[in-house]
Design an enzyme around this catalytic site. Structure first.
Site, short mmCIF file in Angstrom:
data_model
loop_
_atom_site.label_atom_id
_atom_site.label_comp_id
_atom_site.label_asym_id
_atom_site.label_seq_id
_atom_site.Cartn_x
_atom_site.Cartn_y
_atom_site.Cartn_z
N ARG A 122 -9.66 100.16 62.29
CA ARG A 122 -8.43 99.37 62.39
C ARG A 122 -7.60 99.44 61.09
NH1 ARG A 122 -8.82 94.07 62.76
NH2 ARG A 122 -6.95 93.84 64.02
N ARG A 126 -3.32 105.83 54.10
CA ARG A 126 -2.04 106.53 54.18
C ARG A 126 -1.74 107.24 52.87
NH1 ARG A 126 0.84 101.25 56.73
NH2 ARG A 126 -0.14 101.35 58.79
N ARG A 199 -18.19 85.27 64.79
CA ARG A 199 -17.74 84.62 63.57
C ARG A 199 -16.58 83.70 63.95
NH1 ARG A 199 -20.79 84.24 59.29
NH2 ARG A 199 -19.11 84.51 57.77
N ARG A 229 -8.66 84.91 52.74
CA ARG A 229 -7.23 85.18 52.56
C ARG A 229 -6.46 83.87 52.54
NH1 ARG A 229 -5.46 87.80 58.46
NH2 ARG A 229 -6.39 86.18 59.78
N GLU A 250 -8.19 80.50 54.18
CA GLU A 250 -9.00 80.78 55.36
C GLU A 250 -10.43 81.15 54.95
OE1 GLU A 250 -9.20 84.31 58.70
OE2 GLU A 250 -7.23 83.45 58.25
N TYR A 298 -13.37 92.79 70.60
CA TYR A 298 -12.24 92.43 69.75
C TYR A 298 -10.98 92.96 70.42
CZ TYR A 298 -9.11 91.51 65.98
OH TYR A 298 -8.06 91.02 65.26
N ASP A 300 -6.56 92.45 70.50
CA ASP A 300 -5.34 91.81 70.02
C ASP A 300 -4.55 91.28 71.22
OD1 ASP A 300 -5.69 92.22 67.28
OD2 ASP A 300 -4.97 94.28 67.42
#
Length: 316
Positions: A122, A126, A199, A229, A250, A298, A300
């Site tokens: 994920r 780059r 989790r 984060r 978090e 998982y 989105d």
């Protein structure tokens, strides 16, 4: 406009999904530019040319950076067996330890060697200065927040909403033409094969004047810092202006019975249990299991919507 369950930026490569969701809201284009702090320095994520040059104190061009990363990646790993091996094969030890090891251990509560290699896919590497966290062509945030989507979606005259009505396995589902179940698959079967592991996350909320961090999301990669984060919600709505700010720290932890499950862990022991539940699902009639919890994957937002639309197209 506060994302109560963590930051959510809608992004997809599926135009049908993008067009569908905009029936219920106005999407404002939004690019998520995530930063991470490691040993007191701020870097861009995903790892890009700027991250590489800053971390190694270099000024590589794209081809030089590719050659350099190739030279430090672990060539002894052919087929990565876990998250750590995948990272070491891609980017080598130093970048892995800085940006993935500590954060991943906090997020998942175990050593990265226990996690499947697929998780790392994920986050691409780059070799240009593109710091857009996502690669999908359609990216945005609802102008008036996500609540409006559901208010508009549920306003149809043929939809009846019952609140405070948690699913109970004692219900006689034969009374219904069809049931779509999106809760935890192990809960549906009263945990008869055991609980699947997840989790969960929890948040500490802060309100103050001004601007706390100048960015929507900043990760904290050092394992010594307990939170993963910080998200500051005023930066998700640059079309608005606010003198005060709301931000959340978090934290990640193992899911207990009273917690909301977020991320399926999908360890080998989990997948053995899940297979047993899925075999039982295959023997049921007039019920469809949909979404992250019911399929123990998982997913989105756009994946869930896309699968729901495909299901309706094929069956109705």
């Amino acid at each position: 406009m506060i994302h109560k369950y963590g930051p959510h930026i809608f992004n997809t490569d599926n135009k049908e999904v993008w067009d569908y969701i905009q029936q219920f809201c106005e999407m404002i284009p939004f690019i998520n530019r995530v930063k991470t702090i490691y040993k007191g320095k701020v870097y861009s994520l995903p790892i890009n040319l700027h991250t590489i040059n800053q971390f190694f104190d270099k000024s590589f061009n794209p081809e030089e950076a590719k050659e350099f990363i190739n030279s430090i990646s672990d060539k002894t790993i052919d087929e990565p067996k876990n998250f750590e091996e995948q990272a070491m094969k891609f980017i080598g030890k130093d970048l892995y330890k800085a940006f993935f090891y500590g954060y991943t251990k906090k997020q998942w509560g175990c050593e990265p060697t226990e996690l499947p290699a697929t998780i790392l896919k994920r986050l691409p590497v780059r070799f240009n200065y593109d710091d857009n966290y996502y690669v999908n062509p359609y990216q945005g945030i609802p102008k008036n927040g996500y609540t409006e989507i559901f208010e508009n979606m549920l306003s149809a005259s043929n939809i009846e909403v019952k609140l405070n009505t948690k699913f109970d396995s004692s219900w006689d589902l034969s009374e219904y033409e069809h049931t779509f179940y999106t809760g935890p698959i192990d809960s549906f079967f009263d945990f008869k094969y055991g609980r699947l592991s997840y989790r969960t996350v929890y948040f500490e909320k802060y309100v103050s004047d001004g601007d706390y961090q100048g960015n929507p999301v900043i990760n904290y990669a050092d394992p010594e810092i307990s939170y993963t984060r910080v998200h500051e919600h005023k930066h998700f709505t640059p079309w608005e202006s606010h003198d005060k700010t709301v931000y959340f720290k978090e934290y990640s932890k193992e899911t207990l019975e009273t917690d909301v499950p977020y991320y399926p862990k999908r360890l080998k022991s989990d997948m053995d249990i899940y297979e047993k539940y899925q075999n039982d699902v295959n023997n049921l009639n007039n019920i469809t299991f949909l979404g992250r919890l019911a399929t123990y994957r998982y997913m989105d937002m756009h994946h869930v919507i896309g699968e729901a639309l495909d299901l309706i197209d094929k069956n109705y």
